[in-house]
Design an enzyme around this catalytic site. Structure first.
Site, short mmCIF file in Angstrom:
data_model
loop_
_atom_site.label_atom_id
_atom_site.label_comp_id
_atom_site.label_asym_id
_atom_site.label_seq_id
_atom_site.Cartn_x
_atom_site.Cartn_y
_atom_site.Cartn_z
N ALA A 25 1.79 10.22 -0.37
CA ALA A 25 3.20 10.51 -0.17
C ALA A 25 3.90 10.61 -1.52
CB ALA A 25 3.84 9.40 0.66
N THR A 59 6.03 8.84 -2.63
CA THR A 59 6.23 7.48 -3.14
C THR A 59 4.91 6.73 -3.36
OG1 THR A 59 6.47 6.71 -0.86
CG2 THR A 59 8.50 7.24 -2.06
N SER A 60 3.79 7.43 -3.37
CA SER A 60 2.46 6.83 -3.36
C SER A 60 2.20 5.88 -4.54
CB SER A 60 1.40 7.92 -3.37
OG SER A 60 0.12 7.39 -3.58
N ASN A 61 1.83 4.65 -4.23
CA ASN A 61 1.38 3.70 -5.25
C ASN A 61 0.04 4.13 -5.83
OD1 ASN A 61 3.58 1.82 -4.77
ND2 ASN A 61 2.52 1.24 -2.89
N ALA A 65 -1.12 7.18 -6.16
CA ALA A 65 -0.94 8.31 -7.07
C ALA A 65 -0.46 7.82 -8.43
CB ALA A 65 0.06 9.31 -6.47
#
Length: 324
Positions: free
Chosen positions: A69, A71-73, A75
């Site tokens: 997403a 907001t991906s941690n 990524a």
């Protein structure tokens, strides 16, 4: 089983008892602070990426493609490791970037190349197209699945299980269950397999944050089967999908009020995407009597503070103001 990994995370992460909450619910509630593994490279993601990025080096890749997403941690942690080790990083991110903050801001600051897609586009297809394009340019790219949740990344939580066993000995306590949020399956799979290897008697209980228990159970079995084809029985996989709420990254006012309550009671903050939903589910299940056969209960805090968007923070301010 893979033997080589990076050593980037701050390990071992501590286990802390939540005294006030334990007294309130009549159980011994502990939290393993995997949110302490780092800052840019933080939470549960770095445990998995220690194996994944080592695999990149060992197999002579020079470029990483992964997804999540907006907001991906995962990524963000991938972008940080790629910056550290001079790897090209391509992130296929789904969501609205109208508010440029949190993990998206950090992804960009860390030098990742962002490929934004809408909710109708396939992340997997986009990564495959990008893989072909980069190959044609002479790159050697590796596609890392969402959350690094595959047979490689899950090694990180097999190790974490071993870490917990050692901490049990030091603390002279045995955890009747180990509880964790489930967002892509790799963390849960590693814990389950660690339990299996050690023939431990703890229950491994997952709390789904978006999809159904069936979907996640299938994913966990797929990861474990890729790791160890000798396992044929998965009856002990336990995933609760009753606390998904509005869905991934979305929180009701009741959920936010619970996060505020825990923060002010214990000085610990859970995020609204993963740990908050799961911990709220755990406490609700305890209050309903579904943990009556357990005394010592461990929850793994997998990080994610960067997931609080401006809109969510504003709502929390409003809830707090209404309580005063």
């Amino acid at each position: 089983m893979l033997q080589r990994k990076l050593n980037i995370a701050n390990l071992d992460t501590p286990i802390q008892k939540l005294d006030q909450l334990s007294n309130a619910v009549g159980k011994h509630i502990y939290v393993k602070r995997d949110d302490y593994t780092g800052t840019e490279i933080s939470g549960n993601k770095v445990r998995k990426l220690e194996y994944t990025i080592q695999y990149v080096f060992d197999n002579h890749y020079d470029t990483v493609i992964t997804t999540g997403a907006i907001t991906s941690n995962h990524a963000r942690a991938t972008a940080a490791l790629c910056a550290k080790y001079n790897l090209d990083c391509h992130l296929v991110l789904r969501g609205d970037d109208a508010i440029f903050e949190g993990n998206l801001f950090l992804d960009t600051m860390l030098g990742a190349k962002i490929h934004q897609i809408d909710s109708q586009s396939s992340r997997e297809d986009t990564m495959l197209e990008l893989h072909s394009q980069l190959k044609s340019e002479g790159k050697q790219p590796l596609i890392i699945p969402v959350g690094a949740s595959d047979w490689i990344g899950t090694h990180g939580y097999i190790n974490a299980y071993e870490e917990i066993l050692k901490q049990e000995q030091t603390m002279q306590v045995h955890f009747d269950s180990i509880n964790v949020a489930v967002g892509s399956g790799g963390t849960y799979a590693g814990l389950w397999y660690g339990n299996y290897l050690n023939k431990d008697h703890s229950k491994v209980i997952g709390y789904a944050v978006d999809q159904s228990a069936t979907v996640f159970s299938d994913k966990v079995q797929e990861i474990i089967h890729d790791l160890d084809k000798s396992i044929t029985t998965f009856d002990s996989i336990t995933i609760n999908d009753n606390y998904v709420g509005l869905g991934y990254g979305q929180a009701t006012d009741d959920e936010l009020a619970f996060y505020i309550e825990i923060a002010q009671q214990e000085g610990i903050i859970f995020d609204p995407t993963y740990t908050g939903k799961a911990f709220r589910g755990l406490i609700s299940e305890i209050k309903q009597g579904n943990y009556d056969d357990q005394e010592n209960i461990l929850f793994i805090h997998t990080g994610g503070l960067q997931g609080y968007t401006e809109e969510t923070r504003r709502r929390i301010q409003q809830i707090i103001a209404a309580q005063e």
